[in-house]
Design an enzyme around this catalytic site. Structure first.
Site, PDB file in Angstrom:
ATOM      1  N   LEU A  41      -7.022  -2.535  -1.686  1.00 27.99           N
ATOM      2  CA  LEU A  41      -5.831  -2.910  -2.443  1.00 27.99           C
ATOM      3  C   LEU A  41      -4.664  -2.250  -1.723  1.00 27.99           C
ATOM      4  CD1 LEU A  41      -6.629  -2.455  -6.258  1.00 27.99           C
ATOM      5  CD2 LEU A  41      -5.948  -4.554  -5.114  1.00 27.99           C
ATOM      6  N   ASP A  42      -3.591  -2.984  -1.532  1.00 29.45           N
ATOM      7  CA  ASP A  42      -2.425  -2.395  -0.889  1.00 29.45           C
ATOM      8  C   ASP A  42      -1.887  -1.234  -1.710  1.00 29.45           C
ATOM      9  OD1 ASP A  42      -2.386  -4.298   1.197  1.00 29.45           O
ATOM     10  OD2 ASP A  42      -1.376  -5.733  -0.117  1.00 29.45           O
ATOM     11  N   ARG A  43      -1.137  -0.385  -1.057  1.00 27.72           N
ATOM     12  CA  ARG A  43      -0.554   0.791  -1.704  1.00 27.72           C
ATOM     13  C   ARG A  43       0.260   0.402  -2.938  1.00 27.72           C
ATOM     14  NH1 ARG A  43       4.380   3.141  -1.358  1.00 27.72           N
ATOM     15  NH2 ARG A  43       5.033   1.676   0.242  1.00 27.72           N
ATOM     16  N   SER A  45      -0.232  -2.160  -4.881  1.00 33.27           N
ATOM     17  CA  SER A  45      -1.026  -2.912  -5.856  1.00 33.27           C
ATOM     18  C   SER A  45      -1.861  -1.939  -6.684  1.00 33.27           C
ATOM     19  CB  SER A  45      -1.943  -3.909  -5.144  1.00 33.27           C
ATOM     20  OG  SER A  45      -1.177  -4.837  -4.418  1.00 33.27           O
TER      21      SER A  45
END
Length: 178
Positions: A41-43, A45
């Site tokens: 998961l992106d930072r 998100s």
């Protein structure tokens, strides 16, 4: 037997155990030895991250060829039209090709935990929520999909991966999957 951990990743946390260079990482929250994230998961998100000590299971969860559905609650800028939602459902053209068809639905405010920091809100532009289920995992795909239909993502929370869901786990908490 494989160990499976469900973690509710908070906003601004990196999906790695080391090398955060001053940023929070999984090591700040998950005190379980020898488990690794199955996917990312992106930072910016939030939501469900599955961790395991089984390399084959990790690859199966993360690999798009297995088409494991991932469901996100997405707060977007504006209120998407029926046509915009239909284009998400059919697949949208991104710079790296057409996305697979997705399941999409409007959502009432899902009443999630507060985000820290809160999303930017504009008085002149409303926002709304959609549920989006995809079966692939390109880089920043959901954000690029909503931008492609003219509704940039304000908040992105993964709620489910396959049969695993975030449930009542508060941000920063984890549990063993049953």
């Amino acid at each position: 037997m494989a160990r499976l951990i469900l973690f509710n990743k908070p906003y601004d946390v990196l999906c790695q155990f080391s090398g955060g260079e001053g940023r929070k990482t999984l090591a700040d929250f998950v005190d379980v030895p020898r488990v690794y994230p199955a996917g990312r998961l992106d930072r910016d998100s939030e939501g469900l991250l599955v961790l395991t000590d089984d390399g084959k299971l990790q690859a199966r969860i993360a690999d798009p060829q297995f088409k494991l559905p991932k469901t996100y609650f997405v707060q977007v800028e504006g209120i998407p039209s029926d046509e915009a939602l239909a284009s998400l459902a059919k697949g949208v053209m991104l710079n790296d090709g057409l996305t697979r068809p997705a399941n999409v639905a409007r959502l009432d405010d899902p009443g999630l935990w507060p985000r820290d920091p809160p999303i930017r809100a504009r008085k002149s532009i409303p926002d709304s929520w959609i549920s989006l289920t995809i079966r692939e995992g390109r880089n920043r795909q959901v954000r690029r999909m909503t931008a492609a239909i003219g509704h940039p993502t304000l908040r992105l929370v993964r709620m489910r991966i396959g049969d695993w869901h975030v449930g009542d786990l508060p941000p920063g908490a984890y549990c063993e999957a049953v």
